[in-house]
Write a protein that holds these residues in place. Structure first.
Motif, PDB file in Angstrom:
ATOM      1  N   GLU A   8     114.532 -28.577  49.513  1.00 58.54           N
ATOM      2  CA  GLU A   8     113.235 -27.981  49.169  1.00 58.54           C
ATOM      3  C   GLU A   8     112.849 -28.445  47.775  1.00 58.54           C
ATOM      4  OE1 GLU A   8     109.997 -26.561  48.665  1.00 58.54           O
ATOM      5  OE2 GLU A   8     110.722 -25.496  50.461  1.00 58.54           O
ATOM      6  N   ASP A  52     112.782 -28.319  54.161  1.00 50.62           N
ATOM      7  CA  ASP A  52     111.324 -28.327  54.044  1.00 50.62           C
ATOM      8  C   ASP A  52     110.788 -29.593  54.697  1.00 50.62           C
ATOM      9  OD1 ASP A  52     108.787 -27.522  53.313  1.00 50.62           O
ATOM     10  OD2 ASP A  52     108.917 -28.400  51.303  1.00 50.62           O
ATOM     11  N   ILE A  53     109.497 -29.585  55.058  1.00 47.04           N
ATOM     12  CA  ILE A  53     108.884 -30.763  55.672  1.00 47.04           C
ATOM     13  C   ILE A  53     108.260 -31.673  54.633  1.00 47.04           C
ATOM     14  CG2 ILE A  53     107.096 -31.590  57.246  1.00 47.04           C
ATOM     15  CD1 ILE A  53     109.554 -30.415  58.595  1.00 47.04           C
ATOM     16  N   ASN A  54     107.434 -31.116  53.759  1.00 50.10           N
ATOM     17  CA  ASN A  54     106.741 -31.919  52.751  1.00 50.10           C
ATOM     18  C   ASN A  54     107.670 -32.192  51.572  1.00 50.10           C
ATOM     19  OD1 ASN A  54     104.274 -31.971  54.175  1.00 50.10           O
ATOM     20  ND2 ASN A  54     103.792 -29.927  53.436  1.00 50.10           N
ATOM     21  N   ASP A  59     109.771 -37.426  54.555  1.00 49.69           N
ATOM     22  CA  ASP A  59     109.566 -36.019  54.905  1.00 49.69           C
ATOM     23  C   ASP A  59     110.800 -35.427  55.593  1.00 49.69           C
ATOM     24  OD1 ASP A  59     109.490 -36.789  57.606  1.00 49.69           O
ATOM     25  OD2 ASP A  59     107.311 -36.702  57.724  1.00 49.69           O
ATOM     26  N   SER A  79     108.649 -24.449  56.443  1.00 50.44           N
ATOM     27  CA  SER A  79     107.426 -25.171  56.122  1.00 50.44           C
ATOM     28  C   SER A  79     106.188 -24.330  56.403  1.00 50.44           C
ATOM     29  CB  SER A  79     107.343 -26.461  56.947  1.00 50.44           C
ATOM     30  OG  SER A  79     106.143 -27.151  56.686  1.00 50.44           O
ATOM     31  N   ARG A  81     103.653 -25.906  57.513  1.00 50.55           N
ATOM     32  CA  ARG A  81     103.099 -26.680  58.630  1.00 50.55           C
ATOM     33  C   ARG A  81     103.805 -26.293  59.926  1.00 50.55           C
ATOM     34  NH1 ARG A  81     103.906 -32.735  56.683  1.00 50.55           N
ATOM     35  NH2 ARG A  81     103.663 -33.036  58.938  1.00 50.55           N
ATOM     36  N   ASP A  86     103.759 -29.233  65.224  1.00 52.96           N
ATOM     37  CA  ASP A  86     104.804 -29.346  64.212  1.00 52.96           C
ATOM     38  C   ASP A  86     106.147 -28.899  64.780  1.00 52.96           C
ATOM     39  OD1 ASP A  86     103.352 -30.313  61.935  1.00 52.96           O
ATOM     40  OD2 ASP A  86     102.414 -28.351  61.789  1.00 52.96           O
TER      41      ASP A  86
END
Length: 230
Positions: A8, A52-54, A59, A79, A81, A86
């Motif tokens: 993260e 986390d995604i971002n 990613d 996330s 998203r 997703d």
């Protein structure tokens, strides 16, 4: 002591997670170099990853895929998203569970505790040293392999647990509630589409190995594993 790897890049969130889980006797490590996530994973050898995604550079989907190539360690996506697409994409890349931002720490703790119990704790003992065979298809619960004479595939933890329940129930119908209770420690915290997308992914893997088995949706009730008609 179970180990959590936190991937993260928002350090306030990462530190909040670390501080909270350490209160419950988890050994937590926060990734610092986001170009070396896989290296950090292999060095730390966690029991579960919160992803986390971002992220900078690559990613979370990319890193989930990389981790899944070397380990069946549970991966929980964290996330903002979290559309249905997703979730599908997360599962396609190896994720086992999802947490939507903003989140409640009690929900995160409950989900992680449930994953740990299912995979390593008191609920994991029933998965030891068993192989299930139905039709032309064998499920190895030790190696996470699903195979026929033609081909084989490796399952994620959730796919393995779903397969186990469906294999043992064949030819009976398993309700959605039964699957949620069997696979997730508390279905209250499960995102609505999580079971559906895991079933879709498992169907694709059965087809890919030319299995004689198929998962049928029983509308309004649940799912049934059956052998295809010749």
């Amino acid at each position: 002591m179970y180990k959590l790897l936190i991937v993260e890049d928002e350090m306030n969130i990462a530190n909040t997670l670390k501080n909270h889980f350490e209160k419950y006797n988890y050994d937590c490590h926060i990734v610092e170099d986001f170009e070396r996530v896989l290296d950090t994973f292999q060095e730390f050898q966690p029991h579960l990853v919160i992803m986390d995604i971002n992220l900078p550079a690559f990613d979370g989907y990319y890193w989930s895929r990389k981790i899944r190539q070397v380990s069946n360690c549970p991966i929980t996506i964290l996330s903002a998203r979290m559309s249905e697409l997703d979730q599908v994409y997360g599962i396609e890349n190896g994720a086992d569970d999802f947490i939507t931002k903003p989140f409640l720490m009690d929900v995160v703790l409950a989900k992680v505790n449930g994953q740990i119990r299912r995979v390593y704790g008191e609920y994991a003992q029933d998965l030891n040293n068993r192989t299930l065979k139905k039709g032309n298809t064998t499920l190895n619960l030790d190696t996470f392999r699903l195979f026929t004479h033609e081909q084989e595939t490796t399952l994620t933890i959730k796919e393995l647990q779903l397969s186990s329940v469906l294999f043992e129930a064949l030819p009976n119908v398993v309700t959605r509630q039964q699957l949620l209770a069997a696979i997730w420690d508390d279905e209250t915290f499960v995102e609505e589409n999580t079971l559906t997308v895991n079933i879709v992914r498992l169907r694709k893997k059965l087809e890919a190995i030319q299995s004689s088995l198929e998962i049928t949706t029983i509308r309004g009730i649940g799912y049934q594993l059956t052998e295809k008609s010749l």
